[in-house]
Enzyme design. Structure first.
Site, PDB file in Angstrom:
ATOM      1  CB  ILE A 155       5.623  26.918 -40.417  1.00  0.00           C
ATOM      2  CG1 ILE A 155       4.296  27.473 -40.715  1.00  0.00           C
ATOM      3  CG2 ILE A 155       6.691  28.198 -40.168  1.00  0.00           C
ATOM      4  CD1 ILE A 155       3.786  27.900 -39.357  1.00  0.00           C
ATOM      5  CG  ASN A 160      10.366  28.065 -38.296  1.00  0.00           C
ATOM      6  OD1 ASN A 160       9.254  27.707 -38.511  1.00  0.00           O
ATOM      7  ND2 ASN A 160      10.605  29.188 -37.198  1.00  0.00           N
ATOM      8  CB  CYS A 161       7.616  23.215 -38.547  1.00  0.00           C
ATOM      9  SG  CYS A 161       6.771  21.752 -38.220  1.00  0.00           S
ATOM     10  CG  ASP A 162      12.317  20.398 -35.448  1.00  0.00           C
ATOM     11  OD1 ASP A 162      13.108  21.335 -35.899  1.00  0.00           O
ATOM     12  OD2 ASP A 162      12.487  20.737 -33.963  1.00  0.00           O
ATOM     13  CE  LYS A 200      14.171  23.153 -39.931  1.00  0.00           C
ATOM     14  NZ  LYS A 200      14.951  23.575 -38.962  1.00  0.00           N
TER      15      LYS A 200
END
Length: 118
Positions: free
Chosen positions: A7, A9-11, A14
């Site tokens: 996903i 927006n998951c850190d 990223k």
């Protein structure tokens, strides 16, 4: 082709994406929320990694579930149904390269080792 599942927006996603880009590794990002998650793909993940490994019981999505729902997750079928309904509950990132075992999670050292062997 390398495929990274997760996903956006998951850190941790990223971090994994930054690592792949910094190491000049071409990859395709599959966002469960945008691209979906069909049952065949999820079953491939479960067959290789096991539903227990895929189910992120340390994340916010799991913690927000009521106890009754959590207690119903007792086998691959019930876990798959929940993961299909709520893909944010799948541990991430999941890295796939054809012909290699899948890699779940991210650490600099695990990615270095994984791609050193490719």
């Amino acid at each position: 082709m390398v495929t990274l599942y997760g996903i956006k927006n998951c850190d941790t996603i990223k971090k994994a994406r930054r690592w792949l880009e910094a190491n000049n590794i071409d990859y395709r990002f599959h966002d469960y929320r945008v691209d979906g998650l069909d049952s065949e793909l999820l079953n491939d993940f479960i067959n290789e990694l096991g539903w227990e490994a895929l189910l992120n019981t340390r994340g916010t999505t799991w913690r927000k579930l009521d106890e009754t729902t959590r207690n119903k997750i007792t086998d691959a079928a019930s876990a798959a149904a929940l993961m299909t309904e709520m893909p944010a509950i799948i541990k991430r990132p999941l890295l796939c390269v054809p012909g290699k075992p899948m890699l779940l999670g991210f650490s600099d050292s695990s990615y270095q080792q994984f791609f050193h062997e490719v």
